[in-house]
Design a protein around this motif. Sequence first.
Motif, PDB file in Angstrom:
ATOM      1  N   GLY A 159       0.808  -1.218   0.000  1.00 33.94           N
ATOM      2  CA  GLY A 159       0.000   0.000   0.000  1.00 33.94           C
ATOM      3  C   GLY A 159       0.832   1.254   0.000  1.00 33.94           C
ATOM      4  O   GLY A 159       1.878   1.348   0.599  1.00 33.94           O
ATOM      5  N   SER A 160       0.383   2.256  -0.709  1.00 33.49           N
ATOM      6  CA  SER A 160       1.018   3.567  -0.715  1.00 33.49           C
ATOM      7  C   SER A 160       0.018   4.557  -1.266  1.00 33.49           C
ATOM      8  O   SER A 160      -1.044   4.202  -1.748  1.00 33.49           O
ATOM      9  N   ALA A 161       0.389   5.816  -1.196  1.00 34.01           N
ATOM     10  CA  ALA A 161      -0.520   6.859  -1.632  1.00 34.01           C
ATOM     11  C   ALA A 161      -0.660   6.829  -3.149  1.00 34.01           C
ATOM     12  O   ALA A 161       0.192   6.340  -3.863  1.00 34.01           O
ATOM     13  N   GLY A 162      -1.715   7.417  -3.660  1.00 37.70           N
ATOM     14  CA  GLY A 162      -1.924   7.496  -5.091  1.00 37.70           C
ATOM     15  C   GLY A 162      -3.221   6.859  -5.500  1.00 37.70           C
ATOM     16  O   GLY A 162      -3.784   6.044  -4.792  1.00 37.70           O
ATOM     17  N   SER A 163      -3.688   7.249  -6.682  1.00 38.98           N
ATOM     18  CA  SER A 163      -4.943   6.709  -7.188  1.00 38.98           C
ATOM     19  C   SER A 163      -4.714   5.330  -7.773  1.00 38.98           C
ATOM     20  O   SER A 163      -3.668   5.053  -8.358  1.00 38.98           O
ATOM     21  N   GLN A 164      -5.699   4.468  -7.615  1.00 36.23           N
ATOM     22  CA  GLN A 164      -5.603   3.123  -8.152  1.00 36.23           C
ATOM     23  C   GLN A 164      -6.998   2.576  -8.357  1.00 36.23           C
ATOM     24  O   GLN A 164      -7.986   3.168  -7.909  1.00 36.23           O
ATOM     25  N   ARG A 165      -7.088   1.457  -9.026  1.00 31.66           N
ATOM     26  CA  ARG A 165      -8.390   0.811  -9.252  1.00 31.66           C
ATOM     27  C   ARG A 165      -8.235  -0.696  -9.089  1.00 31.66           C
ATOM     28  O   ARG A 165      -7.121  -1.227  -9.144  1.00 31.66           O
ATOM     29  N   ARG A 166      -9.363  -1.336  -8.895  1.00 34.81           N
ATOM     30  CA  ARG A 166      -9.380  -2.784  -8.741  1.00 34.81           C
ATOM     31  C   ARG A 166     -10.108  -3.398  -9.929  1.00 34.81           C
ATOM     32  O   ARG A 166     -11.132  -2.887 -10.384  1.00 34.81           O
ATOM     33  N   VAL A 167      -9.553  -4.500 -10.420  1.00 29.13           N
ATOM     34  CA  VAL A 167     -10.187  -5.226 -11.518  1.00 29.13           C
ATOM     35  C   VAL A 167     -10.304  -6.683 -11.112  1.00 29.13           C
ATOM     36  O   VAL A 167      -9.530  -7.195 -10.302  1.00 29.13           O
ATOM     37  N   THR A 168     -11.300  -7.342 -11.674  1.00 30.87           N
ATOM     38  CA  THR A 168     -11.485  -8.778 -11.461  1.00 30.87           C
ATOM     39  C   THR A 168     -11.081  -9.513 -12.727  1.00 30.87           C
ATOM     40  O   THR A 168     -11.537  -9.178 -13.818  1.00 30.87           O
ATOM     41  N   LEU A 169     -10.219 -10.486 -12.584  1.00 32.19           N
ATOM     42  CA  LEU A 169      -9.741 -11.273 -13.712  1.00 32.19           C
ATOM     43  C   LEU A 169     -10.121 -12.735 -13.515  1.00 32.19           C
ATOM     44  O   LEU A 169     -10.301 -13.193 -12.388  1.00 32.19           O
ATOM     45  N   GLU A 170     -10.223 -13.450 -14.621  1.00 34.06           N
ATOM     46  CA  GLU A 170     -10.443 -14.894 -14.569  1.00 34.06           C
ATOM     47  C   GLU A 170      -9.559 -15.560 -15.608  1.00 34.06           C
ATOM     48  O   GLU A 170      -9.415 -15.064 -16.738  1.00 34.06           O
ATOM     49  N   SER A 171      -8.972 -16.678 -15.224  1.00 35.34           N
ATOM     50  CA  SER A 171      -8.242 -17.487 -16.198  1.00 35.34           C
ATOM     51  C   SER A 171      -9.237 -18.281 -17.038  1.00 35.34           C
ATOM     52  O   SER A 171     -10.420 -18.379 -16.699  1.00 35.34           O
ATOM     53  N   GLU A 172      -8.761 -18.833 -18.117  1.00 36.36           N
ATOM     54  CA  GLU A 172      -9.620 -19.701 -18.925  1.00 36.36           C
ATOM     55  C   GLU A 172      -9.657 -21.101 -18.303  1.00 36.36           C
ATOM     56  O   GLU A 172      -8.686 -21.535 -17.674  1.00 36.36           O
ATOM     57  N   PRO A 173     -10.772 -21.822 -18.467  1.00 36.97           N
ATOM     58  CA  PRO A 173     -10.835 -23.200 -17.928  1.00 36.97           C
ATOM     59  C   PRO A 173      -9.776 -24.084 -18.584  1.00 36.97           C
ATOM     60  O   PRO A 173      -9.348 -23.842 -19.715  1.00 36.97           O
ATOM     61  N   ILE A 174      -9.353 -25.103 -17.846  1.00 40.32           N
ATOM     62  CA  ILE A 174      -8.348 -26.043 -18.344  1.00 40.32           C
ATOM     63  C   ILE A 174      -8.924 -27.454 -18.280  1.00 40.32           C
ATOM     64  O   ILE A 174      -9.445 -27.864 -17.239  1.00 40.32           O
ATOM     65  N   THR A 175      -8.830 -28.163 -19.391  1.00 44.30           N
ATOM     66  CA  THR A 175      -9.279 -29.561 -19.440  1.00 44.30           C
ATOM     67  C   THR A 175      -8.058 -30.469 -19.358  1.00 44.30           C
ATOM     68  O   THR A 175      -7.090 -30.294 -20.100  1.00 44.30           O
TER      69      THR A 175
END
Length: 595
Positions: A266-282
Amino acid sequence: MRRIGSSLAARFGILSLILLLIPFGRITLAQQDFQLEATVSENKIFIGEQFNLRVEVSGSSMRDVSLPVVPDIEGIGLLSQMPSRSSSISIVNGRTTTSTTYSYGLIAREKGFFTIPPVTIEIDGQEYRTESIQVEVIEKGQLSSDGNRQLPEIFLEVEIDEQNPVPGQQIVASVQLFFKQGIEVTSFQPNAGWRTDGFWKEELQNIRQPQAESVILEGVRFRTATLIRYALFPTRSGELTLSEFPLNVGIRTQSARNDPFGSFFGSAGSQRRVTLESEPITIDVRDIPSAPNALSMNAVGDLSIERTLATDNVMVGETLELTTRVNGEGNIPLVRKPEYNFPDNLELYTPQESSNIERRGLTISGEKVFTELLAPRAPGDYEIPAERIAVFDPGSGNYDFVNLPALRYTVHPGGNVQNAVSYSDGSQIQPVTGLAVWHEATSESIFSRFWFWLLFIIPFAGLIVAIRKKRLLMKLSTDKEFARAHRAADLAHERLEYARSIVDEAAPKEIYNILHKALFGYLTDKFHLPEAGLSDQELIQEVRKSEIEEAQQSQIKKMLDKCATISFAPSGDRTDYRSDIIRTEKLISELNEQL
C-alpha cells in the motif's frame, strides 16, 4: 461512454394529450420527466477480462427508483447482483436534476458476439427497459484487422506441469499474472469459487513477495509473476476440468517505482481494482495400470511403507495394536488403509488414521498413520501374513513394490488376568482373599433390604449395557459409513483442539486450513460423502438438501468461504482466530443435535 438506450417522457406528449381528453384517463406519463440509459465500458473484450455495465437514471420528478434487474447473459458472467451506486444533484436555472448510476461488474467467459438483454428498472411504480447492447468477446492472441495478435493490458493464466497424469499423481498448478509495462500491481486477492471437481487440492508454500520478470508476447513486452501455486491430485480417470480461477487485482496505471510489486503493502496514489479470470483447463487423466499380485493402497509417488505390532505377546481378551506408516512425497492425503489378511479368531475394531502434511517447495510430503486394534479370542501362536504393497511411480510409469514381512504373535490363556490391575509402572495388585467379617443375622426379611434389590438390578442393567455396547462395537467394525458418522464429532473436536493449541504460533493459513478440515470432514462423514475430490460448492448443495436449519446452513457457507479465502488476505489477530475456533465448535455442536 456510448449511449445505448434512452427513454424520454417528451416522446409521449401527443399520447398524453389524448389521454387528458378521455374521462378518467391516466396522466402518469405526462407527469414524468426522466432519462434512462445503459452503457458498457468496452464493446470488445478479451476472455477472462472484466468490463462494466452502467445503468443511469436522471430526472427532476422521480420519487421511487428500484434497483435494476440484469438478466442472465450468454457467454458473460455477472460478478455481483448488488451494483455499486453513485448519485449526483445539479441545479440549473432553478431546476433540480437528480442522477443515479448503477454499475455492475461483468466478466467475459466465451468467445463470440453476444447481446446484453434489456435491463429492467421500476420508476415510480412503472416498469421500463433499456435497449439491448452488442459486445464482442475475443481470445487472447486473436488476430486483429491489421494482422497483429491482440492481448489485454493485464490477464491471468493457470499453468499446469502435467497434461496427462494418472489418478493420485501430483500436478502443480501455478497462477500466473501478466501485465504490460507501465502497470503497477499493488495488491491481489483470490476470490472463492475456483472449482477443482475431481481433484484433491492443497495450497503449496505461499509466495510472500512475488517476483516479476520481463517476457515478450506477440512482440509486446509484458511483466509476469507467479502469485500462488497449488498441488492437485486427480481422484479419478477421464476428462476433468479446472474452472476459471477468479482474482481481484489492485493496479496503478502509472508506476512510481521500478519494482512492479513495490506498493504491494500500500502507498498513496490513485488506483483501481479489476477482477480477472483465467480460462478453464481440461486435463485428460489416464487410467492407472493394475498392480499384478499386490495389495493396493492408492499410493502414488516416492513413498515408503512399514507396519509394526506394539507387542507380540498378549492374553486372551487383551488387544494388539497394529500400526501402518506411510512416509515420503506423493499423494499422502489420498492413501487408503490396506486391507490385510488376518488370522481367524480376531475381533477387529474401527481403525484410526492420522496424517501430517508438509507443503514445502513444489511437493506434498509427510506421513500418514493407520492404527488398528485387534482382539484375539483364542490362545495359540498366530501369524499375520506377509504382504506385497504396490506404489505407482509416475516418473517411470511403473510400480515399485514394498514387501511387508509376516508378523507373529502369541496369545496366552486369560487365567486370572481379568482380576489383575496394572499400574503405570507395570506392577500389579491381586485381589485379597481369605478375609471375612461375620454379622449376626436379624429377623428382617432379605427382600425388604435396599441393597438386595440394588444387587439384583445391577447385573441386569450391566447386561443390557454390555449387549448394547457389543452391538455398537460390531456395527462400528462392520459398517464403515456408520463408523464415520459415529466418530465425526469426536474427530472434528480433535482437529479444533489442535487448532486451539497452535493458535499462538501458527500462520493464519494453517489455522483456517484445520478449521476447514474440521467442518468439511464432519459434514462429509455425517452425509457419507467422499472427503477427497469434493468441492465446497458440492458439499453446500448437499447441506441444502438436508434437514439442517437455514441459520446453520448460512453459517456453514460463511465459514467454508472464509476458510477458503483467509490465507490469501490474512486479517485480524489471534483473538479473531480463537473466536472463529469457538464459532466452528459451537456450529458443529448445533449440527450434532440436528443430524
